[in-house]
Design a protein around this motif. Structure first.
Motif, PDB file in Angstrom:
ATOM      1  N   GLY A  77     -22.539  27.810 -58.936  1.00 13.86           N
ATOM      2  CA  GLY A  77     -23.802  27.171 -58.613  1.00 13.86           C
ATOM      3  C   GLY A  77     -23.643  26.023 -57.645  1.00 13.86           C
ATOM      4  O   GLY A  77     -22.558  25.647 -57.210  1.00 13.86           O
ATOM      5  N   SER A  78     -24.792  25.437 -57.285  1.00 15.79           N
ATOM      6  CA  SER A  78     -24.850  24.432 -56.244  1.00 15.79           C
ATOM      7  C   SER A  78     -24.136  23.153 -56.628  1.00 15.79           C
ATOM      8  O   SER A  78     -23.502  22.511 -55.791  1.00 15.79           O
ATOM      9  CB  SER A  78     -26.321  24.129 -55.921  1.00 15.79           C
ATOM     10  N   LEU A  79     -24.231  22.751 -57.892  1.00 16.17           N
ATOM     11  CA  LEU A  79     -23.608  21.500 -58.302  1.00 16.17           C
ATOM     12  C   LEU A  79     -22.090  21.560 -58.142  1.00 16.17           C
ATOM     13  O   LEU A  79     -21.459  20.565 -57.760  1.00 16.17           O
ATOM     14  CB  LEU A  79     -23.980  21.172 -59.746  1.00 16.17           C
ATOM     15  N   ALA A  80     -21.494  22.717 -58.434  1.00 17.89           N
ATOM     16  CA  ALA A  80     -20.046  22.858 -58.265  1.00 17.89           C
ATOM     17  C   ALA A  80     -19.656  22.710 -56.804  1.00 17.89           C
ATOM     18  O   ALA A  80     -18.643  22.076 -56.477  1.00 17.89           O
ATOM     19  CB  ALA A  80     -19.594  24.221 -58.795  1.00 17.89           C
ATOM     20  N   LEU A  81     -20.455  23.260 -55.905  1.00 15.57           N
ATOM     21  CA  LEU A  81     -20.165  23.153 -54.478  1.00 15.57           C
ATOM     22  C   LEU A  81     -20.345  21.719 -53.996  1.00 15.57           C
ATOM     23  O   LEU A  81     -19.567  21.223 -53.174  1.00 15.57           O
ATOM     24  CB  LEU A  81     -21.069  24.102 -53.688  1.00 15.57           C
ATOM     25  N   LEU A  82     -21.355  21.032 -54.487  1.00 14.96           N
ATOM     26  CA  LEU A  82     -21.541  19.620 -54.147  1.00 14.96           C
ATOM     27  C   LEU A  82     -20.349  18.787 -54.616  1.00 14.96           C
ATOM     28  O   LEU A  82     -19.936  17.835 -53.946  1.00 14.96           O
ATOM     29  CB  LEU A  82     -22.828  19.085 -54.782  1.00 14.96           C
ATOM     30  N   TYR A  83     -19.809  19.140 -55.761  1.00 15.16           N
ATOM     31  CA  TYR A  83     -18.653  18.413 -56.299  1.00 15.16           C
ATOM     32  C   TYR A  83     -17.415  18.644 -55.429  1.00 15.16           C
ATOM     33  O   TYR A  83     -16.639  17.718 -55.184  1.00 15.16           O
ATOM     34  CB  TYR A  83     -18.391  18.857 -57.737  1.00 15.16           C
ATOM     35  N   ARG A  84     -17.245  19.888 -54.952  1.00 15.81           N
ATOM     36  CA  ARG A  84     -16.047  20.203 -54.177  1.00 15.81           C
ATOM     37  C   ARG A  84     -16.102  19.642 -52.762  1.00 15.81           C
ATOM     38  O   ARG A  84     -15.077  19.254 -52.218  1.00 15.81           O
ATOM     39  CB  ARG A  84     -15.851  21.730 -54.092  1.00 15.81           C
ATOM     40  N   ARG A  85     -17.270  19.594 -52.156  1.00 16.21           N
ATOM     41  CA  ARG A  85     -17.373  19.225 -50.739  1.00 16.21           C
ATOM     42  C   ARG A  85     -18.134  17.912 -50.583  1.00 16.21           C
ATOM     43  O   ARG A  85     -19.370  17.866 -50.705  1.00 16.21           O
ATOM     44  CB  ARG A  85     -18.067  20.335 -49.960  1.00 16.21           C
ATOM     45  N   ARG A  86     -17.395  16.840 -50.245  1.00 17.63           N
ATOM     46  CA  ARG A  86     -18.038  15.542 -50.059  1.00 17.63           C
ATOM     47  C   ARG A  86     -18.981  15.548 -48.864  1.00 17.63           C
ATOM     48  O   ARG A  86     -20.022  14.896 -48.872  1.00 17.63           O
ATOM     49  CB  ARG A  86     -16.982  14.453 -49.864  1.00 17.63           C
ATOM     50  N   SER A  87     -18.609  16.291 -47.808  1.00 19.88           N
ATOM     51  CA  SER A  87     -19.475  16.342 -46.627  1.00 19.88           C
ATOM     52  C   SER A  87     -20.831  16.937 -46.966  1.00 19.88           C
ATOM     53  O   SER A  87     -21.865  16.510 -46.443  1.00 19.88           O
ATOM     54  CB  SER A  87     -18.809  17.167 -45.521  1.00 19.88           C
ATOM     55  N   LEU A  88     -20.840  17.909 -47.875  1.00 19.70           N
ATOM     56  CA  LEU A  88     -22.103  18.522 -48.284  1.00 19.70           C
ATOM     57  C   LEU A  88     -22.946  17.533 -49.085  1.00 19.70           C
ATOM     58  O   LEU A  88     -24.175  17.537 -48.984  1.00 19.70           O
ATOM     59  CB  LEU A  88     -21.823  19.784 -49.097  1.00 19.70           C
ATOM     60  N   ARG A  89     -22.306  16.684 -49.857  1.00 19.52           N
ATOM     61  CA  ARG A  89     -23.050  15.659 -50.598  1.00 19.52           C
ATOM     62  C   ARG A  89     -23.741  14.705 -49.634  1.00 19.52           C
ATOM     63  O   ARG A  89     -24.912  14.363 -49.824  1.00 19.52           O
ATOM     64  CB  ARG A  89     -22.116  14.883 -51.533  1.00 19.52           C
ATOM     65  N   TRP A  90     -23.031  14.282 -48.596  1.00 19.24           N
ATOM     66  CA  TRP A  90     -23.642  13.380 -47.616  1.00 19.24           C
ATOM     67  C   TRP A  90     -24.779  14.084 -46.871  1.00 19.24           C
ATOM     68  O   TRP A  90     -25.816  13.478 -46.583  1.00 19.24           O
ATOM     69  CB  TRP A  90     -22.592  12.870 -46.638  1.00 19.24           C
ATOM     70  N   MET A  91     -24.588  15.360 -46.556  1.00 20.44           N
ATOM     71  CA  MET A  91     -25.661  16.107 -45.895  1.00 20.44           C
ATOM     72  C   MET A  91     -26.878  16.231 -46.801  1.00 20.44           C
ATOM     73  O   MET A  91     -28.024  16.091 -46.356  1.00 20.44           O
ATOM     74  CB  MET A  91     -25.154  17.492 -45.484  1.00 20.44           C
TER      75      MET A  91
END
Length: 410
Positions: free
Chosen positions: A208-222
């Motif tokens: 899910g999306s939360l796991a991807l947000l956790y793995r990729r800091r750049s995606l969190r900033w985006m």
């Protein structure tokens, strides 16, 4: 991480069909989302509810869409992106059918169903577009697809009131339900080809999306940048009429015309900024420039709007529409560019979780500031501040992404 690219066996001709399909699906989902607000007086009377309570339906719908986005990317990968789009169309059809029961509970159920459909649409579309879009056209293609949002509003605004006046509000829901199921049937002719690569068989974890947000800091900033930009956009859309009528003494009819022009400017902006990003070969500088422009325009409206000639304020509002409503396509294209093809749907869903939070938070915070300050103009400083924060988030996203790329290559 490499950017998404179209499959080698898929020509750009097939990509154009994918673009047409995803734009149309987005248009229908947007029209479904706005159908109840467009017919608020008639719906409220028919369902025995206060008109203001019906207006809360959009907030609930976006809230449901935000929650659905947590797993929408996984659904698009496991079912196939085209199959997920078909499912969204059928959910809209079911939602329209439930509304015909004409009870407060049925309206609540309809809202939940439409929220589910809206939350599923963008991740599935992103997966299809990532596979079939040539990299040099990515920004323009995503921007064209995102014109489906205002086009859906135009469709609902043009068709629903006349149909309701000529017959009843039921006809609008029936027509939208029929259009959705016909779209699902048409997509079936393309589904074996578009889903033949087998997203269900991909090697992603599918957490899910939360796991991807956790793995990729750049995606969190985006995603945080999307939160800020969405807050600014919905603040403009939600309070533009009130600002013009109550503080600029513009008539309600003229204010409505100005808002329509703002939306048209948003459509033109989505296309123009997408074209510019493709010509530059970079999305992030365009997004940063748009954020700076939004901050400047909202600051001018907040600090000088009540002292400027009305025509000049209208010009500023239209420019605000071109920027604050026009950023979405380039934004989603940048998400696709920085993701591998197999993760595009989940990455899109991840940033949309935070973006939908901005949709909910922006108007609520501005409303609170209006209540505290008694001024719509001064309250526009809040979305200006959000745009400044978006600049910071986008710059951080660029730096972190380069760091992530360097670590992946080691």
């Amino acid at each position: 991480m490499v950017g998404a690219a179209p499959s080698t066996d898929a020509g750009w001709g097939e990509g154009k069909t994918v673009l047409l399909a995803t734009t149309w699906v987005q248009t229908l989902c947007s029209a479904a989302m706005l159908l109840v607000p467009t017919l608020a007086p008639q719906i409220a009377a028919a369902f025995g509810l206060p008109t203001g309570l019906v207006g809360l339906q959009v907030s609930l719908l976006y809230g449901v869409a935000m929650l659905v986005s947590l797993q929408a990317g996984v659904v698009a990968r496991r079912l196939g992106a085209c199959r997920a789009s078909q499912l969204a169309m059928l959910v809209i059809t079911l939602g329209c059918a439930v509304a015909l029961l004409q009870t407060p509970l049925s309206l609540f159920a309809t809202t939940l169903l439409l929220g589910v459909a809206y939350g599923m649409t963008n991740p599935a579309a992103a997966q299809l577009l990532a596979r079939y879009t040539p990299a040099p056209h990515r920004n323009m293609v995503y921007s064209i697809k995102q014109t489906g949002v205002p086009l859906g509003g135009i469709l609902a605004g043009i068709a629903a009131p006349p149909l309701t006046q000529a017959w009843s509000w039921h006809v609008s829901f029936l027509l939208l339900g029929c259009m959705s199921v016909l779209t699902a049937l048409w997509l079936q002719s393309r589904q074996p080809r578009w889903d033949r690569h087998g997203e269900a068989a991909t090697s992603g974890k599918g957490n899910g999306s939360l796991a991807l947000l956790y793995r990729r800091r750049s995606l969190r900033w985006m995603g945080l940048a999307g939160f800020c930009l969405a807050a600014a956009q919905l603040s403009l859309i939600s309070f533009a009429v009130a600002f013009m009528v109550e503080e600029l003494t513009i008539t309600l009819v003229m204010a409505g015309i100005v808002v329509s022009v703002m939306h048209a400017a948003g459509v033109a902006g989505r296309l123009g900024w997408g074209f510019m990003a493709d010509r530059l070969g970079a999305s992030l500088p365009v997004l940063i420039g748009l954020s700076i422009g939004i901050a400047v325009l909202f600051s001018l409206l907040a600090l000088t709007g009540t002292h400027l000639p009305q025509w000049l304020v209208v010009v500023l509002l239209v420019l605000a529409g071109a920027t604050a409503i026009g950023w979405n396509g380039v934004y989603l294209a940048e998400v696709a560019r920085t993701s591998v093809t197999a993760e595009v749907s989940e990455a899109t869903a991840a940033v949309l979780v935070l973006t939908y939070m901005g949709v909910l938070a922006g108007p609520a915070c501005v409303a609170l500031l209006v209540w505290l300050s008694g001024s719509y103009a001064i309250s526009l400083l809040l979305p200006a501040l959000a745009a400044v924060m978006a600049v910071f988030c986008l710059r951080r996203c660029g730096r972190v992404h380069h760091q992530e790329q360097a670590s992946w290559q080691q």
